[in-house]
Scaffold this motif. Structure first.
Motif, PDB file in Angstrom:
ATOM      1  N   VAL A   1       3.184  -2.571   8.650  1.00 12.77           N
ATOM      2  CA  VAL A   1       3.340  -3.126   7.061  1.00 12.77           C
ATOM      3  C   VAL A   1       3.322  -2.131   6.209  1.00 12.77           C
ATOM      4  CG1 VAL A   1       2.258  -4.418   5.397  1.00 12.77           C
ATOM      5  CG2 VAL A   1       2.521  -5.317   7.733  1.00 12.77           C
ATOM      6  N   ALA A   2       2.292  -1.150   6.522  1.00 14.54           N
ATOM      7  CA  ALA A   2       2.480   0.060   5.321  1.00 14.54           C
ATOM      8  C   ALA A   2       3.818   0.680   5.519  1.00 14.54           C
ATOM      9  CB  ALA A   2       1.220   0.904   5.691  1.00 14.54           C
ATOM     10  N   ARG A   3       4.196   1.077   6.707  1.00 17.98           N
ATOM     11  CA  ARG A   3       5.329   1.780   6.341  1.00 17.98           C
ATOM     12  C   ARG A   3       6.499   1.258   5.942  1.00 17.98           C
ATOM     13  NH1 ARG A   3       2.823   3.549  11.238  1.00 17.98           N
ATOM     14  NH2 ARG A   3       3.707   2.144  12.477  1.00 17.98           N
TER      15      ARG A   3
ATOM     16  N   LEU B   1       6.249  -1.067   3.614  1.00 16.32           N
ATOM     17  CA  LEU B   1       5.898  -0.773   2.181  1.00 16.32           C
ATOM     18  C   LEU B   1       6.233   0.619   1.268  1.00 16.32           C
ATOM     19  CD1 LEU B   1       2.850  -3.205   1.870  1.00 16.32           C
ATOM     20  CD2 LEU B   1       4.874  -3.638   0.997  1.00 16.32           C
ATOM     21  N   ALA B   2       5.831   1.428   2.258  1.00 19.35           N
ATOM     22  CA  ALA B   2       6.130   2.819   1.773  1.00 19.35           C
ATOM     23  C   ALA B   2       7.894   3.013   1.650  1.00 19.35           C
ATOM     24  CB  ALA B   2       5.574   3.726   2.878  1.00 19.35           C
ATOM     25  N   GLY B   3       8.501   2.566   2.493  1.00 23.33           N
ATOM     26  CA  GLY B   3       9.857   2.770   2.635  1.00 23.33           C
ATOM     27  C   GLY B   3      10.405   1.966   1.152  1.00 23.33           C
TER      28      GLY B   3
ATOM     29  N   TYR C   1       8.966   1.276  -1.557  1.00 30.09           N
ATOM     30  CA  TYR C   1       8.218   2.002  -2.696  1.00 30.09           C
ATOM     31  C   TYR C   1       9.260   3.137  -3.052  1.00 30.09           C
ATOM     32  CZ  TYR C   1       5.388   5.167  -5.591  1.00 30.09           C
ATOM     33  OH  TYR C   1       4.821   5.815  -6.628  1.00 30.09           O
ATOM     34  N   ARG C   2       9.479   3.797  -1.890  1.00 34.05           N
ATOM     35  CA  ARG C   2      10.534   4.974  -2.075  1.00 34.05           C
ATOM     36  C   ARG C   2      11.955   4.308  -2.377  1.00 34.05           C
ATOM     37  NH1 ARG C   2       9.024   9.867   0.231  1.00 34.05           N
ATOM     38  NH2 ARG C   2      11.127  10.202   1.247  1.00 34.05           N
TER      39      ARG C   2
END
Lengths: 256, 256
Positions: free
Chosen positions: B126-128, B130-132, B134-135
């Motif tokens: 999930v964090a990855r 969301l990181a994608g 966000y970027r």
DNA sequence: CGCGCATTTGAGGACTGTCAACTTCCGTGG
DNA sequence: CCACGGAAGTTGACAGTCCTCAAATGCGCG
């Protein structure tokens, strides 16, 4: 980093509920370092080695293209930046530069990713942090795509007012040229937007802005809780907003 | 949802490596449902009950303010949307509407959050994700703040070209008015930007665009791997970009 | 065929950026 | 203490981009 410095990281929501063990793993090899003003910490396109945690000072996150650049956000203590790049072990998309003397903790990316693997609660905290960051960028994009210069400035002033306890006087936290770039306009346009607000009871004197008539400012700003953190969430406004959305939906549908 | 439908979710990076147990927990109470075209699935400001997974079709994510609205992104299969709101259990910041008949899985937010608590690997996924996301929003903001209409369109065409195997002919995947809003301009401006590109070897015939001269298009687009997913990452371009950044840093410094 | 809708084209204007000159402010050094 | 230099901010003139409104064109579908 010393024990007491590591404890300072607990001010971050990310580490707030972390176990001592997770904090130890995550901060293995971390450095605490003061930087002078106007120092570039990170250039966009570079591999992201460390997660930066701003403990004191101000850091501008900006990006450039074709010779011009723009400020995307400004970090204030206590907060962190380039977490997304760290999580993905990817190149940074923004450059970071101190606006004033700043105290910064640098946590190796490997340590962060290791802690995520070991501690599900920490991974969840990272996910929540990134979710908040994502939503902030969504708000920012809506702000830029939907509003003109005056409305952006008016909402920015309302944001500062809310952060400063809703007093009539707010102090601009950065140089005007930085604020202009953050709001997506030139310094000249910011200056003209300020003078345009002069007829609406806004007095500007250097970094000090006096708001004589909040209603007039809000009439220009048209704050929206789905864009602005400062906007009230009371039921009335929510109802108005929904009605607006509903109306615009209807418009689009009937236009098709 | 049936067993075979749940397996379809494995196409998502989010569930790619999830254990059978995590998948079961996460999809508890999930629904699989087809929606007709032009159907609003979610209105901004509403509580986000479900994570939406688009298995087939197209969904537009848009937002409105003061009577106008703008498209923020378009989901294509297989992908999900409003994950950030689900993770934070917050109100949606965007509305979602199908552009065509779409097959969508709806996963209760509670189930997602529960799976995050139970499975560190899932929380990391999930964090990855969301990181994608966000970027992606950072890239989008840079695109809007730094480039004019022509440059945005030119880069969009290069993106389509890269996604379509680098052929000379690309097909616009949505109506032009949707593309215009996505690129932050009016339909009229998009039309004029297209005709301006006509002198640069771009032929438009309905949804079909022929690129006669890629170099000319790239000269206008000035693609940048830190903004565009289509831009090459080869060493030369990276070096050029770094030089550019360096130059602009120098400019700023010398102006101070 | 004709209607409806998307798109295009034209005219005009609003908004915003660029360039240049000027003012103000502030810190430095005489 | 004051003159000076530099940078930030402001103001003016102007241009260019982009939007708005309106009308025309083109396309697909009943």
């Amino acid at each position: 980093m010393r024990e007491t410095d590591i404890e300072a990281l607990r001010q971050l929501p990310l580490f707030e509920n972390a176990t001592a063990e997770t904090l130890r793993v995550a901060t293995a090899g971390a450095l605490l370092q003061p930087f002078p003003a106007e120092t570039t910490l990170l250039i966009e396109g570079a591999p992201s080695d460390c997660l930066y945690v701003l403990l004191d000072g101000q850091v501008e996150l900006h990006a450039s293209w074709n010779g011009s650049d723009t400020v995307l956000s400004i970090a204030r203590p206590v907060s962190m930046f380039i977490l997304a790049a760290i999580v993905l072990d990817a190149d940074a998309l923004m450059s970071a530069r101190t606006l004033e003397r700043s105290l910064i903790a640098m946590i190796p990316g490997d340590a962060v990713r290791t802690a995520m693997r070991l501690d599900p609660h920490f991974a969840g905290a990272v996910a929540r942090e990134l979710a908040g960051g994502y939503r902030g960028m969504v708000r920012s994009t809506k702000n830029i795509k939907l509003r003109n210069n005056s409305a952006r400035l008016a909402n920015y002033l309302l944001t500062l007012r809310a952060a400063g306890g809703f007093g009539a006087v707010v102090r601009l936290p950065y140089d005007k040229r930085v604020i202009a770039s953050l709001l997506g306009m030139t310094p000249e346009s910011l200056s003209r937007s300020f003078s345009a607000l002069g007829t609406q009871g806004i007095l500007v004197s250097g970094p000090v802005v006096t708001i004589r008539d909040v209603s007039a400012l809000e009439a220009i700003a048209k704050p929206d809780p789905l864009i602005d953190m400062h906007a009230p969430r009371c039921a009335e406004i929510r109802a108005d907003t929904d009605a607006e959305i509903w109306a615009s939906e209807q418009t689009r549908t009937s236009c098709r």
